[in-house]
Design an enzyme around this catalytic site. Structure first.
Site, PDB file in Angstrom:
ATOM      1  N   ASP A   1       0.871  -1.168   0.000  1.00  0.00           N
ATOM      2  CA  ASP A   1       0.000   0.000   0.000  1.00  0.00           C
ATOM      3  C   ASP A   1       0.913   1.224   0.000  1.00  0.00           C
ATOM      4  O   ASP A   1       1.851   1.301   0.791  1.00  0.00           O
ATOM      5  CB  ASP A   1      -0.816  -0.020   1.298  1.00  0.00           C
ATOM      6  CG  ASP A   1      -2.192   0.553   1.135  1.00  0.00           C
ATOM      7  OD1 ASP A   1      -2.308   1.615   0.512  1.00  0.00           O
ATOM      8  OD2 ASP A   1      -3.144  -0.055   1.659  1.00  0.00           O
TER       9      ASP A   1
ATOM     10  N   ASP B   1      -3.205   4.673  -2.197  1.00  0.00           N
ATOM     11  CA  ASP B   1      -4.233   5.218  -1.314  1.00  0.00           C
ATOM     12  C   ASP B   1      -4.778   6.552  -1.849  1.00  0.00           C
ATOM     13  O   ASP B   1      -3.992   7.410  -2.276  1.00  0.00           O
ATOM     14  CB  ASP B   1      -3.572   5.448   0.062  1.00  0.00           C
ATOM     15  CG  ASP B   1      -4.558   5.778   1.143  1.00  0.00           C
ATOM     16  OD1 ASP B   1      -5.425   4.946   1.421  1.00  0.00           O
ATOM     17  OD2 ASP B   1      -4.458   6.891   1.714  1.00  0.00           O
TER      18      ASP B   1
ATOM     19  N   GLU C   1      -7.011   3.694  -5.324  1.00  0.00           N
ATOM     20  CA  GLU C   1      -8.246   3.921  -4.573  1.00  0.00           C
ATOM     21  C   GLU C   1      -8.793   5.283  -4.965  1.00  0.00           C
ATOM     22  O   GLU C   1      -8.120   6.298  -4.794  1.00  0.00           O
ATOM     23  CB  GLU C   1      -7.971   3.885  -3.064  1.00  0.00           C
ATOM     24  CG  GLU C   1      -9.254   3.972  -2.275  1.00  0.00           C
ATOM     25  CD  GLU C   1      -9.056   4.429  -0.837  1.00  0.00           C
ATOM     26  OE1 GLU C   1      -9.906   4.112  -0.001  1.00  0.00           O
ATOM     27  OE2 GLU C   1      -8.065   5.118  -0.534  1.00  0.00           O
TER      28      GLU C   1
ATOM     29  N   HIS D   1     -10.817  -2.798   4.677  1.00  0.00           N
ATOM     30  CA  HIS D   1     -10.612  -2.394   6.070  1.00  0.00           C
ATOM     31  C   HIS D   1     -11.366  -1.116   6.432  1.00  0.00           C
ATOM     32  O   HIS D   1     -11.270  -0.663   7.569  1.00  0.00           O
ATOM     33  CB  HIS D   1      -9.111  -2.189   6.299  1.00  0.00           C
ATOM     34  CG  HIS D   1      -8.574  -1.069   5.451  1.00  0.00           C
ATOM     35  ND1 HIS D   1      -8.487  -1.168   4.080  1.00  0.00           N
ATOM     36  CD2 HIS D   1      -8.148   0.174   5.760  1.00  0.00           C
ATOM     37  CE1 HIS D   1      -8.014  -0.029   3.590  1.00  0.00           C
ATOM     38  NE2 HIS D   1      -7.806   0.797   4.591  1.00  0.00           N
ATOM     39  N   ASP D   2     -12.065  -0.519   5.474  1.00  0.00           N
ATOM     40  CA  ASP D   2     -12.842   0.694   5.744  1.00  0.00           C
ATOM     41  C   ASP D   2     -14.341   0.441   5.692  1.00  0.00           C
ATOM     42  O   ASP D   2     -15.130   1.366   5.870  1.00  0.00           O
ATOM     43  CB  ASP D   2     -12.527   1.778   4.687  1.00  0.00           C
ATOM     44  CG  ASP D   2     -11.080   2.239   4.723  1.00  0.00           C
ATOM     45  OD1 ASP D   2     -10.484   2.257   5.810  1.00  0.00           O
ATOM     46  OD2 ASP D   2     -10.554   2.589   3.641  1.00  0.00           O
TER      47      ASP D   2
HETATM   48  C1  GLC Z   1      -7.921   5.370   2.534  1.00  0.00           C
HETATM   49  C2  GLC Z   1      -7.643   4.211   3.454  1.00  0.00           C
HETATM   50  C3  GLC Z   1      -8.154   4.565   4.818  1.00  0.00           C
HETATM   51  C4  GLC Z   1      -7.402   5.781   5.302  1.00  0.00           C
HETATM   52  C5  GLC Z   1      -7.507   6.932   4.305  1.00  0.00           C
HETATM   53  C6  GLC Z   1      -6.502   7.997   4.578  1.00  0.00           C
HETATM   54  O1  GLC Z   1      -9.271   5.603   2.355  1.00  0.00           O
HETATM   55  O2  GLC Z   1      -8.218   3.053   2.943  1.00  0.00           O
HETATM   56  O3  GLC Z   1      -8.029   3.508   5.722  1.00  0.00           O
HETATM   57  O4  GLC Z   1      -7.905   6.205   6.528  1.00  0.00           O
HETATM   58  O5  GLC Z   1      -7.263   6.507   2.979  1.00  0.00           O
HETATM   59  O6  GLC Z   1      -5.212   7.562   4.294  1.00  0.00           O
END
Ligand code: GLC
Length: 544
Positions: A98, A199, A248, A322-323
């Protein structure tokens, strides 16, 4: 590992803190992942994706990186990571890291220097801005609540943080910032990593700092130079090296995602979007309580399937990460045993038969559920704790807040993997950093391996089918009977062959619509079909 098309892959996401603890400190570690590589191989996935394991104060569980070149001691050492990559490769499993480069932790050396000295060259690594009056420079909101600018009285300036106050946004408009970030990526490529998950990568180009009617999103989401930056990053790092990448994408559009992933544009391999998961929000608001809007779910999934396919882009497809809460609790039914199993298998099948690269989040493959926390003391996640405070301040009732957190909190998916029916679900010999749901005595990996009818076996089967049948990867998609209130029906087409998928999202038996022929070779079936009715949460896939 053999050089097969990455598009045929399945990725398994590991959240190391909750995966497997070998030291007894209550938190998972890299050795814990190595210990479970046999299991991951048994599952049959092609890649594992590790959420951040870099040095970090862990305010956002590693998404707040303080050193991109060091491993967080709580997870182990760089030698442990090296061992993990070597051992994974021996088993034909590739490793994705990541990469969090929209922001750094405020503990990062760059930020510390920038903050301490207004004239430091690092100042321009971030967004420090003055304000004309006593208000912050813009009214943009942090995704974790409150204004996105943090005031520093010492210099009478504010810095931008789209996430937690300890996650300062990096200034990608500064070429030096881009250069040092490409160095980071190249270091990890040199280390032997096979792919990256980037990310919130569509937030890196901020646009103008102006007041917003929509909390700022329209300025920094898919911002003005984002495609230039991603193309440049691709060219300077992974572009010609055969690595798989996934970005993402927060609140993005189909058009942008086609651009991010169309191969000739040389940006990324694939993208995650979240629109299909915002179907239990009220008016777009996460902190709310709502049931699944099934029509919305189908409409959004199909719009993206068709749009991305026709535009020549590539989707990463997923229910869980994980979110997000656990999908079996969210869109299935975990209130009784047969229903949990049936709905988890149905949901898995619907997703894995879609077009794109599927991701499985640890524990999803055994149908892990939301933990059902009922006390704020059980929560650990910064976003959830902020939401609790903000909702309290807005005078919401305690019980109502807990119900919202119970439905939406990111901690729902962050409870430890349930390995066995033994102490602490076999996750740790110490005290787990977050409570383990009491159902681990029945829902655990050991039990799932022994049970030939388990959810785990369904996931294994789905992965094997994908590896064997190109139609699943490359076929076009045709939505059918979209107005149906309970059934999700679609076909895939490839080289003159068609596969039909019929899934029942309700727990009742449902009549198959008139005119739909379910003849052909059954590839998957869960639940029975009797007298043209399909069982509650039943699913069938036939090759025609
Ligand atoms: C992404 C991650 C999340 C994190 C955010 C800020 O959405 O998946 O877990 O809190 O980015 O880095």
């Amino acid at each position: 590992m053999s050089q097969k098309d990455w598009r045929k892959s399945v990725v398994y996401q590991i959240y190391p803190k909750s995966f497997n603890d070998t030291t007894g400190n209550g938190e998972g570690d890299l050795q814990g992942i190595i210990e479970k590589l046999d299991y991951i191989q048994y599952l049959g996935v092609d890649y594992i994706w590790l959420t951040p394991v870099y040095e970090s104060p862990m305010n956002d569980n590693g998404y707040d990186i303080s050193n991109y070149y060091k491993i967080n001691e709580q997870f182990g050492t760089i030698e442990d990571l090296e061992m993990l990559v070597t051992e994974a490769h021996k088993k034909d499993i590739k490793v994705m890291m990541d990469i969090v480069i929209n922001h750094t932790s405020t503990e990062h050396e760059w930020f510390k220097q920038a903050y301490a000295d207004k004239h430091s060259p690092y100042r321009d690594y971030y967004f420090f801005r003055k304000s004309a009056d006593t208000e912050p420079p813009t009214n943009w909101e942090s995704k974790f609540g409150g204004n996105a600018w943090k005031y520093d009285a010492k210099t009478d300036e504010y810095y931008l943080h789209l996430f937690d106050v300890t996650q300062a946004d990096l200034n990608w408009d500064n070429p030096e910032v881009r250069r040092v970030l490409y160095d980071v990526i190249n270091y990890w490529i040199g280390f032997g990593i096979d792919g990256f998950r980037f990310d919130v990568i569509n937030l890196i180009s901020k646009g103008e700092f102006k007041n917003s009617e929509k909390i700022g999103k329209e300025f920094y989401t898919d911002g003005p130079r984002v495609h230039d930056y991603l193309h440049e990053m691709n060219r300077h790092t992974f572009g010609d090296k055969g690595l798989m990448t996934v970005g993402e994408m927060s609140s993005t559009t189909i058009d942008h995602c086609i651009k991010y992933t169309a191969p000739d544009r040389q940006e990324l391999s694939s993208v995650f979007n979240f629109h299909h998961l915002k179907v239990d929000y009220v008016d777009g608001e996460k902190w709310s309580n709502a049931k699944l809007d099934f029509h919305k779910l189908k409409d959004i999934l199909m719009e993206w399937q068709l749009g991305i396919y026709e535009g020549g882009g590539w989707n990463a497809i997923f229910w869980c990460n994980h979110d997000q809460p656990r999908v079996v609790t969210r869109f299935g039914d975990d209130t009784s045993e047969p229903l949990r199993k049936q709905s988890a298998k149905m949901l898995a099948t619907v997703l894995h038969m879609l077009q794109g690269t599927p991701y499985i989040y640890q524990g999803e493959e055994i149908g892990m559920t939301d933990p059902g926390f009922d006390d704020i003391k059980q929560y650990r996640d910064v976003e959830s704790l902020n939401a609790y405070d903000n909702l309290k301040a807005a005078e919401y009732d305690e019980q109502e807040i807990l119900t919202m957190l119970g439905q939406k909190s990111r901690d729902n998916s962050r409870t430890p993997v349930q390995w066995t029916a033994g102490e602490n679900a076999g996750f740790t010999s110490g005290t787990p950093w977050i409570d383990i749901p009491s159902n681990f005595d029945k829902i655990n990996v050991e039990a799932a391996i022994e049970d030939e009818q388990s959810i785990l076996q369904t996931y294994r089967h789905l992965i094997q089918l994908r590896h064997k049948h190109d139609i699943i990867t490359y076929g076009s998609i045709e939505p059918l009977f979209m107005d149906h209130n309970e059934l999700f029906i679609y076909k895939r087409h490839y080289n003159g062959e068609s596969w039909l998928v019929v899934a029942n999202f309700s727990k009742e038996r449902v009549e198959i619509p008139e005119g739909l022929e379910i003849n052909g070779q059954v590839m998957i079936q869960h639940g029975q079909m009797i007298d043209s009715q399909i069982d509650g949460f039943g699913v069938i896939v036939v090759a025609q």
